[in-house]
Scaffold this active site. Structure first.
Site, PDB file in Angstrom:
ATOM      1  N   GLY A  10      37.458  55.529  41.842  1.00  0.00           N
ATOM      2  CA  GLY A  10      36.893  54.918  40.633  1.00  0.00           C
ATOM      3  C   GLY A  10      35.431  55.282  40.485  1.00  0.00           C
ATOM      4  CB  ALA A  11      33.507  58.029  41.969  1.00  0.00           C
ATOM      5  NE  ARG A  13      36.347  53.765  33.848  1.00  0.00           N
ATOM      6  CZ  ARG A  13      36.887  52.592  33.601  1.00  0.00           C
ATOM      7  NH1 ARG A  13      36.158  51.614  33.124  1.00  0.00           N
ATOM      8  NH2 ARG A  13      38.157  52.378  33.837  1.00  0.00           N
ATOM      9  CG  ASN A  82      34.857  50.975  42.977  1.00  0.00           C
ATOM     10  OD1 ASN A  82      34.457  49.818  42.846  1.00  0.00           O
ATOM     11  ND2 ASN A  82      34.792  51.867  42.004  1.00  0.00           N
ATOM     12  CB  SER A 134      38.452  40.344  42.390  1.00  0.00           C
ATOM     13  OG  SER A 134      38.235  39.367  41.398  1.00  0.00           O
ATOM     14  CE1 TYR A 147      41.373  43.157  39.053  1.00  0.00           C
ATOM     15  CE2 TYR A 147      40.383  40.997  39.374  1.00  0.00           C
ATOM     16  CZ  TYR A 147      40.301  42.377  39.437  1.00  0.00           C
ATOM     17  OH  TYR A 147      39.147  42.961  39.900  1.00  0.00           O
ATOM     18  CE  LYS A 151      40.788  44.341  42.688  1.00  0.00           C
ATOM     19  NZ  LYS A 151      40.295  45.624  43.256  1.00  0.00           N
TER      20      LYS A 151
END
Lengths: 238, 99
Positions: A10-11, A13, A82, A134, A147, A151
């Site tokens: 996820g690099a 943004r 990430n 999270s 979600y 997680k």
């Protein structure tokens, strides 16, 4: 290569860019991974950063990514899982397809990435794997079931990896974050949902990216070699 | 294909032996028993051997193989005729996967 090598998913943004840039400042060579075309990334290839386009939900692409790392760099010191897919949707309105999509990105791809990273790290008897989790794991409000579940499962997965790879020299941990400034995280929630979260957080102000990175540095540090299967919660009640 | 399979199995064996605290455990002798009562490695070392073979298949031969497929997962790994009983039977199994 003398630098330590880190891989960040996820690099392209958000928090991923912050983490990649902080790692580079810390002396790492960073391999950034994201699904979108590299031309669209807000961070650009350099002597310290290699951009690699890869859909981490595609297991074959993940295997080829790690084959590239083995051949090009021969080692990996740090993986930061990430990449994540946020979902704010009531269970009664969701579909199996959307539910599965969130689980695929937040859990199944974390398994694939961690498994492949651990294979490289095992040869060196050393490595650090950190998953960004999270506060939704601990704070349950209507609309975050999918979600939060994904997680929570990812945190549990880190513990299970830690058990399977005990005494191999690799650590597996999670950093549980709330809203992080400059990443657009807060904007993904309705103001009502955000108020509900903030009322239950121990630290309700947004986190700064450097605070998240501090937790990463802690788990990645030399002296954290005996800390594995743990969750470090930033601002969260548990 | 047998020689390519033997080559990557041999490289994987070296990696597994390097991980062993007690020194080399698997020899290249094709009769070496891997699993079971008289096997030379435990289940974790065996898993490491298999995933390392998969890595060398991809890295050296550009072949993406999955050894622990659904069929394999239903096998009795303790049985004498299982494909992972010896180094030799493992090479034959890998060779078939590479075809």
């Amino acid at each position: 290569m003398n630098s330590k090598i880190a891989l960040v998913t996820g690099a392209s943004r958000g928090l991923g860019i912050n983490l990649a840039e902080s790692l580079i400042d810390d002396g790492y060579f960073v391999i950034g991974v994201a699904r979108s075309p590299i031309e669209s990334w807000s961070i650009h290839p350099s002597d310290s950063f290699h951009a690699y386009q890869c859909d981490i939900n595609d297991e074959s692409q993940v295997k080829h990514l790690f084959s590239f790392i083995r051949k090009e760099y021969q080692r990996l010191d740090l993986l930061i899982n990430n990449a994540g897919l946020f979902s704010a949707e009531l269970l009664q309105g969701t579909t199996a397809t959307r539910f599965e999509k969130v689980l695929n990105t937040n859990l199944i791809s974390v398994m694939s990435m961690t498994r492949e990273a651990a294979k490289i790290m095992r040869k060196a008897n050393s490595g650090r794997i950190i998953t960004i989790s999270s506060v939704a794991t601990a704070i349950r409000i209507p609309g975050n079931a999918n979600y939060g579940l994904s997680k929570r499962a990812a945190e549990e997965l880190m513990l299970d990896f830690a058990i399977e790879f005990r005494e191999v020299g690799i650590t597996f941990n999670s950093v549980r974050v709330s809203f992080v400034e400059e990443t657009g995280m807060a904007e993904t929630l309705s103001s009502d949902a955000r108020r509900k979260y903030e009322s239950k957080l121990l630290i309700s102000r947004p986190l700064q990216p450097k605070e998240v990175f501090h937790a990463i540095q802690f788990f990645a540090s030399e002296l954290a070699g005996s800390i594995t299967g743990q969750v470090l919660a930033l601002g969260s009640p548990e | 294909m047998d020689s390519l399979a033997a080559q990557i199995v041999s490289k994987a064996i070296i990696d597994v032996n390097q991980q062993s605290d007690d020194g080399p455990r698997i020899t290249d002798d094709q009769g070496t028993r891997l699993l079971g009562d008289d096997g030379v490695i435990d289940s974790l070392a065996f898993a490491f051997l298999i995933v390392t073979i998969e890595q060398y298949a991809l890295d050296d031969l550009n072949k993406e193989i999955v050894i622990f497929d659904d069929e394999v997962m239903e096998m009795d790994f303790e049985a004498d005729n299982n494909p992972f009983a010896t180094v030799g039977s493992l090479i034959t199994f890998v060779s078939n996967k590479l075809r």
